[in-house]
Design an enzyme around this catalytic site. Structure first.
Site, PDB file in Angstrom:
ATOM      1  N   GLU A 244       0.962  -1.208   0.026  1.00  0.00           N
ATOM      2  CA  GLU A 244      -0.002  -0.038  -0.166  1.00  0.00           C
ATOM      3  C   GLU A 244       0.795   1.328  -0.026  1.00  0.00           C
ATOM      4  O   GLU A 244       0.882   2.084   0.845  1.00  0.00           O
ATOM      5  CB  GLU A 244      -0.799  -0.155   1.186  1.00  0.00           C
ATOM      6  CG  GLU A 244      -2.110  -1.009   0.988  1.00  0.00           C
ATOM      7  CD  GLU A 244      -3.177  -1.202   2.321  1.00  0.00           C
ATOM      8  OE1 GLU A 244      -3.026  -0.180   3.176  1.00  0.00           O
ATOM      9  OE2 GLU A 244      -3.955  -1.873   2.223  1.00  0.00           O
TER      10      GLU A 244
ATOM     11  N   GLU B 297      -5.628  -8.972   0.613  1.00  0.00           N
ATOM     12  CA  GLU B 297      -6.091  -8.537   1.914  1.00  0.00           C
ATOM     13  C   GLU B 297      -7.736  -8.331   2.036  1.00  0.00           C
ATOM     14  O   GLU B 297      -8.377  -7.667   0.960  1.00  0.00           O
ATOM     15  CB  GLU B 297      -5.682  -7.126   2.454  1.00  0.00           C
ATOM     16  CG  GLU B 297      -4.231  -7.349   2.980  1.00  0.00           C
ATOM     17  CD  GLU B 297      -3.682  -6.034   3.573  1.00  0.00           C
ATOM     18  OE1 GLU B 297      -4.404  -5.342   4.169  1.00  0.00           O
ATOM     19  OE2 GLU B 297      -2.334  -5.700   3.530  1.00  0.00           O
TER      20      GLU B 297
END
Length: 436
Positions: free
Chosen positions: A240, A371
């Site tokens: 991320e 995720e």
């Protein structure tokens, strides 16, 4: 020595020779992978070939008989995870990656300096949980921000993987433990979602000399040491980067224009870095990995599909074009995509993975939902999330996160219920059980 190796006819739909499918040993596979200059492909006559490359003559003459005997006796590169089109292949079969993030046991303090021995019992517990639930893979964070690995000098240059030289033995032990449980490991090198100590990682992002020191002194030795391990699934460069990117920056080059990220809440960990040096950071590391091991699977986990797709007004900053534009290295591209999906205010965004078939994103590589959880699952159960990913052409699904510390995670046993929903699956989505 310059040579061209032509092997037996293949099925062009799978890229695997019928004479070289299921492997009973990894000898031939290891030999193939050690010839790191080989690039697998098919020629117009339907033969599997390895392009002509320079390779060490003494090693080549020692390994070539293994290649021939390996093919003759039905041995192949099937003992390692590979990519075919938009899905993964293992032992000649399409597989679906089902498992969990074992992001950490002790955040940033799990590998190197003999730390794995201190965390090993917990990792074994989590691996056994995933194994017993029928899972086959785990994503594990490693450097994160560089707290204990790699080793930095006082000027911010990397001098090694850790201080006492145990990093590689630590990580090999982890892979050995995973292999014993038929679990593939995907190490995630860095984290952009949280910033506690920005200086070491920031130096690698902004300063190419420092980045090259990491590549030369840490990444390349690490890849060389583990590239032939059957439990190594692939590499995730960074988690991320949207967390510390500068959103809302206009740029005439679309790859570096971050205005599309404003709607995604990018920069939540700090508006620290423009897009170009972040993408160069990924490009250079992916290039280094793939030059050492051309068979390596490489990804980088996006916070959502907003930054990993060109559909619905989104922008794919992870594309080959953007990564090469930023860093200039032709091999510094991803071999599969991975994205994260969480609800906001109890709803998924319109472009979220759990509202689409993977094909809707029009990507040219496998897409893993790397995720997710049911706490931020817009009312979906963890079982239905795993089943949705399997039935909608995604290449894998990893719940967040097995150690279950922190507020934004399902409990460990709850996640195992989701993994168990795919136990033994062998349908159109692929086979879940793998044998390493």
């Amino acid at each position: 020595m310059l040579m061209t190796l032509v092997m037996t006819p293949v099925s062009t739909s799978t890229g695997y020779s019928p004479a070289c499918t299921t492997s009973s040993t990894n000898v031939a596979t290891s030999a193939l992978r050690r010839l790191s200059g080989f690039r697998q492909g098919t020629n117009t006559s339907g033969f599997l070939k390895y392009d002509s490359v320079d390779w060490n003559q003494s090693e080549g003459m020692n390994l070539f008989p293994l290649l021939v005997l390996g093919c003759f006796f039905g041995l192949s590169a099937g003992g390692y995870l590979t990519r075919s089109g938009k899905h993964f292949v293992h032992n000649g079969k399409k597989v679906f990656l089902s498992g969990a993030n074992t992001a950490w046991v002790s955040y940033g303090y799990d590998f190197g300096n003999h730390q794995y021995q201190q965390r090993r019992n917990r990792y074994l517990y989590l691996m056994d949980k995933v194994k017993n639930a029928g899972g086959n893979s785990m994503r594990t964070w490693v450097h994160i921000e560089g707290a204990t690995s790699p080793k930095f000098d006082h000027n911010g240059y990397v001098t090694g993987l850790d201080s006492d030289g145990s990093f590689i033995s630590d990580f090999k032990r982890y892979l050995d433990d995973a292999k014993a449980r038929n679990i593939l490991i995907f190490p995630c090198l860095w984290n952009g979602a949280q910033v506690k100590h920005p200086a070491p990682l920031g130096g690698l992002i902004y300063d190419t000399h420092k980045l090259q020191s990491y590549i030369d002194k840490a990444l390349i030795p690490w890849v060389k040491a583990v590239k032939d391990h059957p439990a190594l699934g692939g590499w995730d460069i960074i988690n991320e980067f949207e967390g510390f990117i500068k959103p809302g920056e206009h740029n005439s080059e679309p790859c570096f224009d971050t205005t599309p990220l404003t709607k995604a809440g990018a920069g939540w960990a700090g508006h620290l870095y423009p897009a170009q040096p972040i993408l160069r950071f990924i490009n250079w590391q992916a290039d280094a990995i793939r030059r050492v091991d051309p068979n390596a699977l490489v990804t980088a986990g996006s916070s959502s599909q907003v930054s990993q797709s060109d559909q619905w007004g989104d922008r794919n900053y992870y594309s080959d074009h953007c990564l090469i534009k930023a860093g200039g290295k032709q091999h510094g591209t991803l071999t599969f995509y991975s994205t994260h999906t969480y609800s906001w205010n109890h709803q998924f965004q319109s472009d979220a993975t759990f509202k689409h078939n993977a094909d809707d994103y029009k990507l040219d590589k496998p897409l893993v939902i790397a995720e997710f959880n049911s706490i931020k699952g817009a009312g979906m159960s963890i079982q239905s999330q795993f089943q949705f990913a399997y039935n909608h052409n995604y290449a894998g699904a990893w719940s967040w996160h097995a150690n279950a510390d922190g507020s934004d995670t399902d409990g460990t046993d709850h996640q195992m219920q989701g993994i168990a929903a795919l136990r033994g699956k062998n349908g159109a989505g692929g086979e879940v059980a793998v044998h390493l």
